[in-house]
Design an enzyme around this catalytic site. Structure first.
Site, PDB file in Angstrom:
ATOM      1  N   ASN A  72       0.840  -1.195   0.000  1.00 58.82           N
ATOM      2  CA  ASN A  72       0.000   0.000   0.000  1.00 58.82           C
ATOM      3  C   ASN A  72       0.877   1.247   0.000  1.00 58.82           C
ATOM      4  O   ASN A  72       2.068   1.200   0.337  1.00 58.82           O
ATOM      5  CB  ASN A  72      -0.898   0.024   1.240  1.00 58.82           C
ATOM      6  CG  ASN A  72      -1.929  -1.085   1.226  1.00 58.82           C
ATOM      7  OD1 ASN A  72      -2.587  -1.333   0.226  1.00 58.82           O
ATOM      8  ND2 ASN A  72      -2.075  -1.757   2.356  1.00 58.82           N
ATOM      9  N   CYS A  81      -4.601  -7.382  -4.504  1.00 59.75           N
ATOM     10  CA  CYS A  81      -5.073  -6.168  -5.168  1.00 59.75           C
ATOM     11  C   CYS A  81      -5.499  -6.568  -6.574  1.00 59.75           C
ATOM     12  O   CYS A  81      -4.652  -6.934  -7.395  1.00 59.75           O
ATOM     13  CB  CYS A  81      -3.977  -5.113  -5.202  1.00 59.75           C
ATOM     14  SG  CYS A  81      -4.448  -3.604  -6.077  1.00 59.75           S
ATOM     15  N   GLU A 211      -9.699   2.741   0.784  1.00 65.24           N
ATOM     16  CA  GLU A 211      -8.843   1.571   0.950  1.00 65.24           C
ATOM     17  C   GLU A 211      -7.928   1.734   2.153  1.00 65.24           C
ATOM     18  O   GLU A 211      -7.287   2.782   2.309  1.00 65.24           O
ATOM     19  CB  GLU A 211      -7.986   1.355  -0.307  1.00 65.24           C
ATOM     20  CG  GLU A 211      -8.761   0.908  -1.524  1.00 65.24           C
ATOM     21  CD  GLU A 211      -7.838   0.345  -2.591  1.00 65.24           C
ATOM     22  OE1 GLU A 211      -7.125  -0.644  -2.311  1.00 65.24           O
ATOM     23  OE2 GLU A 211      -7.822   0.904  -3.705  1.00 65.24           O
ATOM     24  N   CYS A 220     -10.921   0.043  -7.060  1.00 61.17           N
ATOM     25  CA  CYS A 220     -10.427  -1.054  -6.231  1.00 61.17           C
ATOM     26  C   CYS A 220     -11.014  -2.343  -6.789  1.00 61.17           C
ATOM     27  O   CYS A 220     -12.234  -2.542  -6.764  1.00 61.17           O
ATOM     28  CB  CYS A 220     -10.839  -0.860  -4.774  1.00 61.17           C
ATOM     29  SG  CYS A 220     -10.389  -2.234  -3.682  1.00 61.17           S
ATOM     30  N   THR A 222     -10.571  -5.670  -5.869  1.00 60.09           N
ATOM     31  CA  THR A 222     -11.157  -6.600  -4.905  1.00 60.09           C
ATOM     32  C   THR A 222     -12.434  -5.998  -4.317  1.00 60.09           C
ATOM     33  O   THR A 222     -13.392  -6.712  -4.005  1.00 60.09           O
ATOM     34  CB  THR A 222     -10.168  -6.943  -3.788  1.00 60.09           C
ATOM     35  OG1 THR A 222      -9.680  -5.733  -3.184  1.00 60.09           O
ATOM     36  CG2 THR A 222      -9.005  -7.770  -4.312  1.00 60.09           C
TER      37      THR A 222
END
Length: 281
Positions: A72, A81, A211, A220, A222
């Protein structure tokens, strides 16, 4: 140090080629690279390393040659990710580290092996089937919403907005509050609103996401997968296709009996060299 910059529907990454795992990648270096004013800028870092050369990938080396070492933007790790995996695959193919074929391309991640297929500008990755496992609450600017907790290899909380509240009106400049006892490792929080019907899709929603470790992002993968599972569940379906419009574009999620395919564009936009001494965390 060489780098490539890429994005999937605006979810952007600094890609670092490190085939033999020689790079001393630290949380401080990752945060400096992702700094949008003093570094390159990105929602995270994708280190491209052979699975056999990474301690977290070596057990998967028999299934996949390459390990996606994803960090991240704050220097913390993430299990998975979805957009990162799609950009990672685009990088492997465009740099000749992998060869396109009719078969799927496996990539090792902290959440296991994912498989990808490429059709022109669209890269689709087959991920773990999302598991809706409970409910939890979040509070944002005094508004408390109850949502569905979903596991996609990483944790998510999907919250549908009441009809009286516009998605664009949400203030995501700070993290939504959640119960740390429910999400001890943190959680990605998705806020959704219904969209107009889309041809070929069983559902269509608009999504914004905060996130963990990266703040609000334009997309994003996922998170879109988690949202699709909740949308299908609420429609009384176990499988189907959901169009998810994020701030950076549209993702298409297809949930089957045993998997989940996340599809959308993945683009490499720049390459260059980083002068490490100039970076400041």
């Amino acid at each position: 140090m060489e780098f490539t910059k890429g994005h999937g529907t605006g979810n952007d990454f600094v890609i670092l080629p490190d085939p033999d795992g020689a790079l001393d990648l630290t949380p401080e270096l990752v945060a400096a690279l992702c700094d949008r004013r003093r570094g390159i800028g990105g929602d995270g870092v994708l280190r491209v390393v052979r699975a056999a050369k990474h301690p977290e990938g070596v057990a998967l080396a028999g299934e996949a040659e390459w390990f996606m070492d994803y960090w991240n933007s704050d220097g913390s790790f993430a299990e998975m990710c979805g957009n990162g995996a799609r950009v990672f695959v685009r990088y492997l193919l465009e740099t000749g580290l992998a060869t396109p074929s009719g078969a799927t391309l496996p990539v090792a991640t902290r959440a296991g092996v994912v498989r990808a297929r490429v059709e022109g500008e669209v890269v689709a990755v087959e991920m773990r089937r999302p598991q809706v496992y409970g409910t939890a609450a979040t509070t944002l600017s005094g508004l408390t919403l109850t949502g569905a907790a979903v596991d996609v290899g990483n944790p998510h909380l999907v919250c549908a907005l009441p009809a009286s509240l516009e998605l664009a009106a949400l203030d995501l400049t700070r993290a939504p509050d959640v119960n740390p006892a429910v999400f001890p490792a943190g959680v990605n929080v998705e806020f959704i609103a219904p969209g107009e019907p889309v041809t070929g899709a069983d559902g269509h929603v608009l999504m914004r996401v905060y996130e963990r470790g990266s703040a609000e992002t334009l997309s994003c993968g996922t998170g879109a997968s988690a949202v699709a599972a909740v949308v299908l569940r609420d429609a009384g379906r176990d499988t189907g296709t959901v169009a998810v419009d994020v701030l950076g574009g549209r993702l298409t999620v297809t949930v089957t009996d045993d998997s989940c395919w996340l599809a959308g564009p993945a683009v490499l936009v720049a390459t260059g060299e980083i002068t490490l001494p100039t970076l400041r965390p």
